[in-house]
Enzyme design. Structure first.
Site, PDB file in Angstrom:
ATOM      1  N   ARG A  56      42.882  47.115  35.425  1.00 58.66           N
ATOM      2  CA  ARG A  56      41.680  46.349  35.743  1.00 58.66           C
ATOM      3  C   ARG A  56      41.358  46.329  37.242  1.00 58.66           C
ATOM      4  O   ARG A  56      40.222  46.573  37.651  1.00 58.66           O
ATOM      5  CB  ARG A  56      41.842  44.884  35.293  1.00 58.66           C
ATOM      6  N   THR A  57      42.344  45.983  38.058  1.00 57.54           N
ATOM      7  CA  THR A  57      42.032  45.723  39.465  1.00 57.54           C
ATOM      8  C   THR A  57      41.576  47.007  40.151  1.00 57.54           C
ATOM      9  O   THR A  57      40.534  47.039  40.809  1.00 57.54           O
ATOM     10  CB  THR A  57      43.257  45.116  40.177  1.00 57.54           C
ATOM     11  N   LYS A  85      58.269  59.849  51.384  1.00 59.53           N
ATOM     12  CA  LYS A  85      59.090  60.342  52.510  1.00 59.53           C
ATOM     13  C   LYS A  85      59.487  59.208  53.449  1.00 59.53           C
ATOM     14  O   LYS A  85      60.045  59.435  54.511  1.00 59.53           O
ATOM     15  CB  LYS A  85      58.307  61.392  53.308  1.00 59.53           C
ATOM     16  N   ARG A 106      47.665  47.189  46.658  1.00 57.84           N
ATOM     17  CA  ARG A 106      48.624  46.468  45.795  1.00 57.84           C
ATOM     18  C   ARG A 106      50.007  47.013  46.106  1.00 57.84           C
ATOM     19  O   ARG A 106      50.203  48.236  46.136  1.00 57.84           O
ATOM     20  CB  ARG A 106      48.304  46.666  44.314  1.00 57.84           C
ATOM     21  N   HIS A 134      47.171  37.010  44.347  1.00 62.16           N
ATOM     22  CA  HIS A 134      46.221  37.995  43.809  1.00 62.16           C
ATOM     23  C   HIS A 134      44.834  37.358  43.969  1.00 62.16           C
ATOM     24  O   HIS A 134      44.219  36.919  43.004  1.00 62.16           O
ATOM     25  CB  HIS A 134      46.558  38.264  42.338  1.00 62.16           C
TER      26      HIS A 134
HETATM   27  N1   CP Z   1      44.676  41.400  35.964  1.00 65.86           N
HETATM   28  C1   CP Z   1      45.241  42.440  36.610  1.00 65.86           C
HETATM   29  O1   CP Z   1      45.621  42.357  37.782  1.00 65.86           O
HETATM   30  O2   CP Z   1      45.320  43.564  35.848  1.00 65.86           O
HETATM   31  P1   CP Z   1      45.883  44.975  36.341  1.00 65.86           P
HETATM   32  O3   CP Z   1      47.355  44.798  36.624  1.00 65.86           O
HETATM   33  O4   CP Z   1      45.619  45.916  35.201  1.00 65.86           O
HETATM   34  O5   CP Z   1      45.154  45.369  37.596  1.00 65.86           O
END
Ligand code: CP
Length: 404
Positions: A56-57, A85, A106, A134
């Site tokens: 999703r993100t 590396k 991320r 998040h």
């Molecule tokens: N909700 C969420 O962060 O989903 P993903 O891990 O698929 O990005």
């Protein structure tokens, strides 16, 4: 009119309440353009840098940028990059800033997004830094409540599931508290909301979530028994009569040390078809997804099960956020409200003379990217404690460090 141009979003605390609402106003406008391609971001490039899996993100950020009319360069698997590396976060983002106009990162290390923001000269958005935060998930969660309930303030929300490792609930608890929500926490033993987050919710925002270990336990508490005198039986199926929204999360398997520890924590809560049959007509069942076994597939078609719509709101919210940080659109900041949250300057402890003091959180970025000098802040609500400036993990003030 005011701009968010050039800002980072590494924490939900980086934006004031009014800035969050301004992004939502822009997201309302962007909702009309989630098909096709606006010409707003012509010539702009977003780099998505993902050290952990995501559906999703990453894809909704990329969709958002493409819908705005921009371009995307993506790292979905860092094992095929020079991270393999040994290239550090600081060096990686200083390379990417020459190739892109905005970075979405991320990384499993807590505080990693702040490192990226400190070293990159272009806006950085935190798409999840380990179990820490998040913040864009929180934006779309709050936006979902605003869209679906027609209001954001003073809602009554239960956070259910892995509240220890679930980063979405860490950011969301504060987002909700800032907008006056009543928050209830439901977590299996060992997966409760960390004590330092509960202390901060209380001291800074006056939010004291009731704590339960199961859904049945909530329903047998005084609130329901009072409404139904004589009925003492555990009726977990009535849980959706009690809240405006129930926000469920999976147990974060990837954060457990062993398969046994994970198995011991799973399977103790789930939203069932029986619960949705008894739910309030206006209840919302939310989930950041992916799900494992916490939501029965049989509830998916019920309009109160909003988690697929919630994921879809990720596109207009991220369109709004990217266009604001890139300075493509001005956002309209509303009038100040009494007591609203505004980002405060940090009160950092001077640790230059105490180079042997390190953050006690083994998952903190400062314990892995060793070029980083440890930095700590005084904790307003816990005298005698300091908090890591990267991961916010609290520890007692080491002996010999001067107080303020
Ligand atoms: N909700 C969420 O962060 O989903 P993903 O891990 O698929 O990005």
């Amino acid at each position: 009119m005011a701009l968010l141009e050039g800002r980072d979003l590494t924490s939900i605390f980086d934006f004031s309440d009014r800035e969050i609402e301004a992004v939502f106003d822009l997201a309302d406008e962007m909702s009309k353009h989630t098909r096709g391609r606006l010409g707003l971001a012509d010539g702009k490039i977003m780099s998505t840098l993902f050290y952990e899996p995501s559906t999703r993100t990453r894809l909704s950020f990329e969709s958002a940028m493409l819908r705005l009319g921009g371009e995307v360069i993506s790292v979905a698997d860092t094992t095929v990059t020079s991270v393999k590396k040994g290239e550090t976060i600081a060096d990686t983002v200083r390379i990417i800033e020459s190739y892109a106009d905005i970075i979405v990162i991320r990384n499993p290390l807590e505080g990693s997004a702040r490192v990226a923001a400190d070293y990159a000269s272009i806006p950085v958005i935190n798409a999840g830094d380990g179990p820490h935060e998040h913040p864009t998930q929180t934006l779309l969660d709050l936006y979902t409540i605003r869209r679906e309930k027609g209001k954001l303030r003073d809602v009554n929300v239960a956070l259910v599931g892995d509240l220890r490792f679930g980063r979405t609930v860490h950011s969301l608890a504060f987002g909700l508290a800032r907008f006056g929500a009543k928050v209830t926490c439901v977590a299996p033993r060992g997966l409760e909301m960390p004590a330092h987050l509960l202390a901060r919710l209380d001291k800074e925002f006056g939010c004291r979530p009731a704590q339960y270990q199961s859904l049945a336990e909530i329903v047998t508490n005084a609130e329901v028994v009072k409404r139904r005198p004589g009925r003492q039986r555990a009726l977990a199926s009535e849980v959706l009569t009690l809240f405006d929204a129930v926000y469920v999360t999976r147990v974060q398997k990837e954060r457990f040390e062993s398969e046994e520890a994970y198995r011991a924590a799973t399977g103790s809560y789930a939203i069932t078809e029986e619960m949705i049959r008894r739910a309030r007509p206006d209840a919302l069942v939310m989930h950041p997804l992916p799900r494992v076994d916490e939501l029965a597939y049989g509830i998916d078609r019920d309009p109160r099960a909003v988690y697929f719509r919630q994921a879809a709101y990720g596109v207009p919210v991220r369109m709004a956020l990217a266009s604001a940080l890139l300075g493509l659109r001005a956002v309209r900041i509303g009038k100040a409200r009494k007591g609203e949250y505004k980002p405060k300057p940090r009160r950092e402890v001077d640790f230059r003379k105490f180079s042997n003091v390190r953050c006690s959180n083994g998952h903190c970025v400062t314990n892995h990217e060793t070029y980083l000098a440890p930095q700590f802040n005084f904790v307003d609500y816990a005298p005698g404690a300091i908090a890591c400036a990267y991961c916010e993990h609290e520890m007692p003030m080491p002996a010999g460090v001067p107080s303020e």
